[in-house]
Motif scaffolding. Structure first.
Motif, PDB file in Angstrom:
ATOM      1  N   THR A   5      57.192  65.140  82.100  1.00 15.91           N
ATOM      2  CA  THR A   5      58.040  64.116  81.480  1.00 15.91           C
ATOM      3  C   THR A   5      57.753  62.740  82.069  1.00 15.91           C
ATOM      4  OG1 THR A   5      59.791  64.616  83.069  1.00 15.91           O
ATOM      5  CG2 THR A   5      59.880  65.742  80.939  1.00 15.91           C
ATOM      6  N   GLU A   6      56.895  62.697  83.079  1.00 19.88           N
ATOM      7  CA  GLU A   6      56.547  61.439  83.738  1.00 19.88           C
ATOM      8  C   GLU A   6      55.082  61.095  83.472  1.00 19.88           C
ATOM      9  OE1 GLU A   6      57.458  61.494  87.907  1.00 19.88           O
ATOM     10  OE2 GLU A   6      59.306  62.626  87.580  1.00 19.88           O
ATOM     11  N   LEU A   7      54.822  59.799  83.293  1.00 23.43           N
ATOM     12  CA  LEU A   7      53.436  59.338  83.164  1.00 23.43           C
ATOM     13  C   LEU A   7      52.739  59.432  84.509  1.00 23.43           C
ATOM     14  CD1 LEU A   7      53.810  56.130  80.953  1.00 23.43           C
ATOM     15  CD2 LEU A   7      52.680  58.247  80.319  1.00 23.43           C
ATOM     16  N   MET A   8      51.504  59.884  84.484  1.00 27.41           N
ATOM     17  CA  MET A   8      50.706  59.987  85.711  1.00 27.41           C
ATOM     18  C   MET A   8      49.288  59.524  85.418  1.00 27.41           C
ATOM     19  SD  MET A   8      51.842  63.669  87.195  1.00 27.41           S
ATOM     20  CE  MET A   8      53.530  64.202  87.129  1.00 27.41           C
ATOM     21  N   LYS A   9      48.639  58.986  86.440  1.00 30.19           N
ATOM     22  CA  LYS A   9      47.237  58.618  86.317  1.00 30.19           C
ATOM     23  C   LYS A   9      46.391  59.843  86.603  1.00 30.19           C
ATOM     24  CE  LYS A   9      47.602  53.768  87.381  1.00 30.19           C
ATOM     25  NZ  LYS A   9      47.042  52.639  88.064  1.00 30.19           N
ATOM     26  N   GLY A  10      45.275  59.926  85.917  1.00 25.37           N
ATOM     27  CA  GLY A  10      44.388  61.061  86.120  1.00 25.37           C
ATOM     28  C   GLY A  10      42.999  60.751  85.630  1.00 25.37           C
ATOM     29  N   VAL A  11      42.129  61.718  85.786  1.00 23.19           N
ATOM     30  CA  VAL A  11      40.752  61.561  85.341  1.00 23.19           C
ATOM     31  C   VAL A  11      40.315  62.843  84.641  1.00 23.19           C
ATOM     32  CG1 VAL A  11      39.820  62.272  87.587  1.00 23.19           C
ATOM     33  CG2 VAL A  11      38.404  60.944  86.052  1.00 23.19           C
ATOM     34  N   ARG A  12      39.667  62.668  83.510  1.00 26.25           N
ATOM     35  CA  ARG A  12      39.085  63.786  82.763  1.00 26.25           C
ATOM     36  C   ARG A  12      37.602  63.795  83.078  1.00 26.25           C
ATOM     37  NH1 ARG A  12      36.765  63.797  77.238  1.00 26.25           N
ATOM     38  NH2 ARG A  12      36.470  65.984  76.729  1.00 26.25           N
ATOM     39  N   CYS A  68      25.238  69.705  87.850  1.00 25.45           N
ATOM     40  CA  CYS A  68      26.344  69.197  87.035  1.00 25.45           C
ATOM     41  C   CYS A  68      26.428  67.678  87.093  1.00 25.45           C
ATOM     42  CB  CYS A  68      27.673  69.765  87.512  1.00 25.45           C
ATOM     43  SG  CYS A  68      27.765  71.554  87.523  1.00 25.45           S
ATOM     44  N   LEU A  69      26.431  67.046  85.926  1.00 24.98           N
ATOM     45  CA  LEU A  69      26.670  65.613  85.813  1.00 24.98           C
ATOM     46  C   LEU A  69      27.839  65.416  84.858  1.00 24.98           C
ATOM     47  CD1 LEU A  69      23.089  64.086  85.601  1.00 24.98           C
ATOM     48  CD2 LEU A  69      24.692  63.968  87.504  1.00 24.98           C
ATOM     49  N   TYR A  70      28.847  64.664  85.318  1.00 26.71           N
ATOM     50  CA  TYR A  70      30.066  64.485  84.552  1.00 26.71           C
ATOM     51  C   TYR A  70      30.275  63.021  84.185  1.00 26.71           C
ATOM     52  CZ  TYR A  70      31.502  69.195  85.903  1.00 26.71           C
ATOM     53  OH  TYR A  70      31.568  70.551  86.083  1.00 26.71           O
ATOM     54  N   GLU A  71      30.965  62.822  83.068  1.00 28.11           N
ATOM     55  CA  GLU A  71      31.445  61.503  82.683  1.00 28.11           C
ATOM     56  C   GLU A  71      32.888  61.410  83.161  1.00 28.11           C
ATOM     57  OE1 GLU A  71      32.291  58.842  78.673  1.00 28.11           O
ATOM     58  OE2 GLU A  71      31.746  60.948  78.481  1.00 28.11           O
ATOM     59  N   SER A  72      33.244  60.337  83.856  1.00 26.03           N
ATOM     60  CA  SER A  72      34.600  60.136  84.360  1.00 26.03           C
ATOM     61  C   SER A  72      35.384  59.302  83.353  1.00 26.03           C
ATOM     62  CB  SER A  72      34.567  59.439  85.715  1.00 26.03           C
ATOM     63  OG  SER A  72      33.812  60.188  86.635  1.00 26.03           O
ATOM     64  N   ILE A  73      36.445  59.878  82.811  1.00 22.99           N
ATOM     65  CA  ILE A  73      37.288  59.185  81.846  1.00 22.99           C
ATOM     66  C   ILE A  73      38.670  59.048  82.478  1.00 22.99           C
ATOM     67  CG2 ILE A  73      38.243  59.237  79.511  1.00 22.99           C
ATOM     68  CD1 ILE A  73      35.856  61.297  78.957  1.00 22.99           C
ATOM     69  N   PHE A  74      39.058  57.824  82.799  1.00 21.25           N
ATOM     70  CA  PHE A  74      40.316  57.573  83.486  1.00 21.25           C
ATOM     71  C   PHE A  74      41.429  57.409  82.468  1.00 21.25           C
ATOM     72  CE2 PHE A  74      36.825  56.123  86.146  1.00 21.25           C
ATOM     73  CZ  PHE A  74      37.044  56.908  87.264  1.00 21.25           C
ATOM     74  N   LEU A  75      42.548  58.131  82.685  1.00 21.06           N
ATOM     75  CA  LEU A  75      43.647  58.177  81.731  1.00 21.06           C
ATOM     76  C   LEU A  75      44.982  57.945  82.420  1.00 21.06           C
ATOM     77  CD1 LEU A  75      42.558  61.597  80.190  1.00 21.06           C
ATOM     78  CD2 LEU A  75      42.197  59.394  79.113  1.00 21.06           C
ATOM     79  N   THR A  76      45.948  57.484  81.661  1.00 20.27           N
ATOM     80  CA  THR A  76      47.339  57.459  82.091  1.00 20.27           C
ATOM     81  C   THR A  76      48.116  58.163  80.984  1.00 20.27           C
ATOM     82  OG1 THR A  76      47.058  55.389  83.285  1.00 20.27           O
ATOM     83  CG2 THR A  76      49.308  56.017  82.717  1.00 20.27           C
ATOM     84  N   GLY A  77      48.760  59.270  81.333  1.00 22.95           N
ATOM     85  CA  GLY A  77      49.455  60.052  80.328  1.00 22.95           C
ATOM     86  C   GLY A  77      50.293  61.146  80.947  1.00 22.95           C
ATOM     87  N   TYR A  78      50.647  62.117  80.112  1.00 19.46           N
ATOM     88  CA  TYR A  78      51.482  63.241  80.527  1.00 19.46           C
ATOM     89  C   TYR A  78      50.604  64.475  80.756  1.00 19.46           C
ATOM     90  CZ  TYR A  78      55.075  60.246  78.457  1.00 19.46           C
ATOM     91  OH  TYR A  78      55.883  59.192  78.137  1.00 19.46           O
TER      92      TYR A  78
END
Length: 185
Positions: free
Chosen positions: A130-137, A149-159
């Motif tokens: 129920t709270e917004l949090m910062k994260g990375v996909r 492994c090579l990853y793309e870092s997608i920074f998000l703010t969401g639930y």
């Protein structure tokens, strides 16, 4: 009087060749288990096992899901370095997608009591914070094995959407995986 074995030694050799090979008991590295560090022994056992993994604990969740609080969520190579540092893989194979959340364990645990939402990736019971949090996909760009492994870092703010498991010892739900971060509209 000579026995068959001494009279016809090739018969014994033929019999030995026809017998099935002996099966060893246990793991091939079990004899060295006492010589290695317990953490390494647990890691090797989990890596080679076919059964369920260890049950989630607070320490394991902090280690695997919570992003490093001292490292800002801005680097392009964030996922590449963080997933290697946290030793995140599926039996030495790359995850196609992985989420890390920049929050405290207590805030993430509150998501287990949040709104029930539809799951993806075959999970059957998911909750949304129920709270917004910062994260990375972390989305896999290339590679199959852990060293490639090579990853793309997608920074998000969401639930964050989490799966949770009941812990009999603490008598509370423990989040064991972040499946998605839903962006508010």
């Amino acid at each position: 009087m000579k026995s068959l074995v001494t009279k016809y030694p090739w018969v014994l050799t033929l019999l030995l060749l026809l017998l099935p090979p002996l099966k060893l008991r246990g793991e091939y590295w079990a004899y060295r288990e006492y010589e290695m560090m317990p953490v390494l022994g647990d890691y090797l056992r989990e890596l080679h096992s076919t059964g369920p993994t260890k049950p989630p604990t607070k320490e394991r969740i902090i280690e695997k899901i919570i992003a490093d609080p001292e490292r800002p969520l801005v680097d392009d190579d964030y996922c590449d370095t963080e997933l290697v540092f946290k030793n995140i893989h599926d039996k030495l194979l790359c995850y196609s997608e992985y989420y890390l959340v920049s929050a405290t364990y207590q805030d993430l645990q509150k998501a287990c009591y949040g709104k029930q939402v539809k799951c993806k990736k075959g999970a059957s019971f998911c909750r949304r914070s129920t709270e917004l949090m910062k994260g990375v996909r972390c989305a896999l760009v290339s590679g199959e094995r852990i060293s490639e492994c090579l990853y793309e870092s997608i920074f998000l703010t969401g639930y964050p959407v989490v799966t949770c498991q009941w812990d009999d010892e603490t008598q509370e739900f423990i989040p064991n995986r972040v499946l998605d971060i839903v962006i508010p509209r």
